[in-house]
Design a protein around this motif. Structure first.
Motif, mmCIF file in Angstrom:
data_model
loop_
_atom_site.group_PDB
_atom_site.id
_atom_site.type_symbol
_atom_site.label_atom_id
_atom_site.label_comp_id
_atom_site.label_asym_id
_atom_site.label_seq_id
_atom_site.Cartn_x
_atom_site.Cartn_y
_atom_site.Cartn_z
ATOM 1 N N VAL A 1 0.831 -1.198 0.000
ATOM 2 C CA VAL A 1 0.000 0.000 0.000
ATOM 3 C C VAL A 1 0.870 1.254 0.000
ATOM 4 C CG1 VAL A 1 -1.687 1.309 1.333
ATOM 5 C CG2 VAL A 1 -1.932 -1.159 1.117
ATOM 6 N N PHE A 2 1.948 1.226 0.774
ATOM 7 C CA PHE A 2 2.859 2.370 0.808
ATOM 8 C C PHE A 2 3.505 2.607 -0.552
ATOM 9 C CE2 PHE A 2 7.377 3.647 1.317
ATOM 10 C CZ PHE A 2 7.162 4.990 1.588
ATOM 11 N N THR A 3 3.902 1.544 -1.234
ATOM 12 C CA THR A 3 4.513 1.683 -2.564
ATOM 13 C C THR A 3 3.571 2.402 -3.521
ATOM 14 O OG1 THR A 3 5.830 -0.332 -2.254
ATOM 15 C CG2 THR A 3 5.494 0.423 -4.522
ATOM 16 N N ILE A 4 2.301 2.017 -3.499
ATOM 17 C CA ILE A 4 1.308 2.656 -4.371
ATOM 18 C C ILE A 4 1.068 4.101 -3.944
ATOM 19 C CG2 ILE A 4 -1.069 2.572 -5.201
ATOM 20 C CD1 ILE A 4 0.618 0.256 -6.199
ATOM 21 N N ALA A 5 0.906 4.325 -2.646
ATOM 22 C CA ALA A 5 0.635 5.674 -2.143
ATOM 23 C C ALA A 5 1.791 6.626 -2.458
ATOM 24 C CB ALA A 5 0.390 5.625 -0.640
ATOM 25 N N LYS A 61 3.858 6.328 -4.967
ATOM 26 C CA LYS A 61 3.797 6.569 -6.405
ATOM 27 C C LYS A 61 2.754 7.644 -6.721
ATOM 28 C CE LYS A 61 4.686 5.659 -10.763
ATOM 29 N NZ LYS A 61 5.993 6.040 -11.367
ATOM 30 N N ILE A 62 1.608 7.574 -6.075
ATOM 31 C CA ILE A 62 0.555 8.563 -6.283
ATOM 32 C C ILE A 62 1.038 9.947 -5.860
ATOM 33 C CG2 ILE A 62 -1.751 9.301 -5.518
ATOM 34 C CD1 ILE A 62 -2.423 6.284 -5.236
ATOM 35 N N HIS A 104 -6.215 12.102 -9.974
ATOM 36 C CA HIS A 104 -7.327 11.209 -10.301
ATOM 37 C C HIS A 104 -7.605 10.099 -9.286
ATOM 38 C CE1 HIS A 104 -8.032 12.972 -14.227
ATOM 39 N NE2 HIS A 104 -6.736 12.940 -14.472
ATOM 40 N N VAL A 105 -6.594 9.624 -8.557
ATOM 41 C CA VAL A 105 -6.813 8.475 -7.662
ATOM 42 C C VAL A 105 -7.391 8.952 -6.329
ATOM 43 C CG1 VAL A 105 -5.752 6.569 -6.411
ATOM 44 C CG2 VAL A 105 -4.972 7.126 -8.732
#
Length: 229
Positions: free
Chosen positions: A144-148, A150-151, A160-161
């Motif tokens: 989740v941290f990796t995605i956050a 990146k955002i 958009h996310v």
């Protein structure tokens, strides 16, 4: 020469003793960095006071600055802290607050900061960051941290996310603003390539006016965007 040396030593000792005995002021709190909304000056002052009613007029030599600094750093909203007493007795605390990049909203609610650590919610301010839902373990925030992160670092995604969903088997989905479909990322491998594919799909579908015709957008497959209507 000997007399001069004795005088200098006496003056130094007198000055040191006088300085150590100087009474300190109430804490002067300074927030540094961009995120200074989650803790107030009063919150920090209370952390510093701890079991005392006040720090005002406490002799400088009676303060354990290292312990006071540790008390601040132990707060999960604080990233770094420095405390010191100026020559004039002013007691100062410089505090940098953590930066939240996502908000977990499952059976527990808390932020994930920009270093991947737990950060509690604040009663003073709510950050506008993507929600994280689904199956999330506070002790295992890596995906989740990796995605956050990146955002946070990508202007398209930041715009958009609005939600990150993690399934029981650790598959990650994204919900976009004003879109009815879910974006299935799968795992976080080849993340840059998947995000580039998403951007290309989004721009093409927006241009063609077909964006809201889709129910699911799957990015798990290499160099492909698989959509269902």
């Amino acid at each position: 020469m000997l007399v001069l040396s004795v005088v200098v030593i006496f003056l130094y000792a007198f000055s040191t003793h006088r300085n150590d005995g100087r009474k300190v002021s109430e804490p002067q709190v300074e927030f540094v960095g961009e995120n200074s909304l989650f803790l107030t000056h009063e919150n920090v002052s209370k952390l510093l006071i701890q079991n005392r009613k006040s720090l005002k007029n406490v002799p400088k030599e009676a303060l354990d600055l290292n312990e006071l600094e540790k008390a601040l750093k132990s707060n999960p909203m604080i990233k770094s802290a420095e405390v010191y007493v100026a020559v004039n007795g002013t007691f100062n605390a410089k505090v940098e607050q953590k930066t939240p990049i996502a908000r977990v909203n499952t059976n527990a609610s808390y932020y994930i900061d920009d270093e991947g650590s737990f950060m509690p919610l604040s009663s003073n301010y709510s950050a506008r960051v993507p929600l994280v839902t689904g199956y999330v373990d506070k002790n295992n925030l890596k995906n989740v941290f990796t995605i956050a992160k990146k955002i946070q670092n990508d202007e398209f995604l930041k715009k958009h996310v609005i939600e990150i969903y993690q399934s029981l088997d650790k598959d990650v989905f994204l919900k976009l603003r004003q879109c009815r479909f879910l974006v299935q990322l799968g795992d976080v491998k080849l993340l840059d390539k998947k995000i580039n594919n998403l951007k290309a799909f989004y721009l093409k579908s927006t241009k063609e006016g077909t964006l809201n015709e889709y129910r699911n957008v799957n990015l798990r497959f290499d160099n492909q965007v698989v959509c269902s209507r």
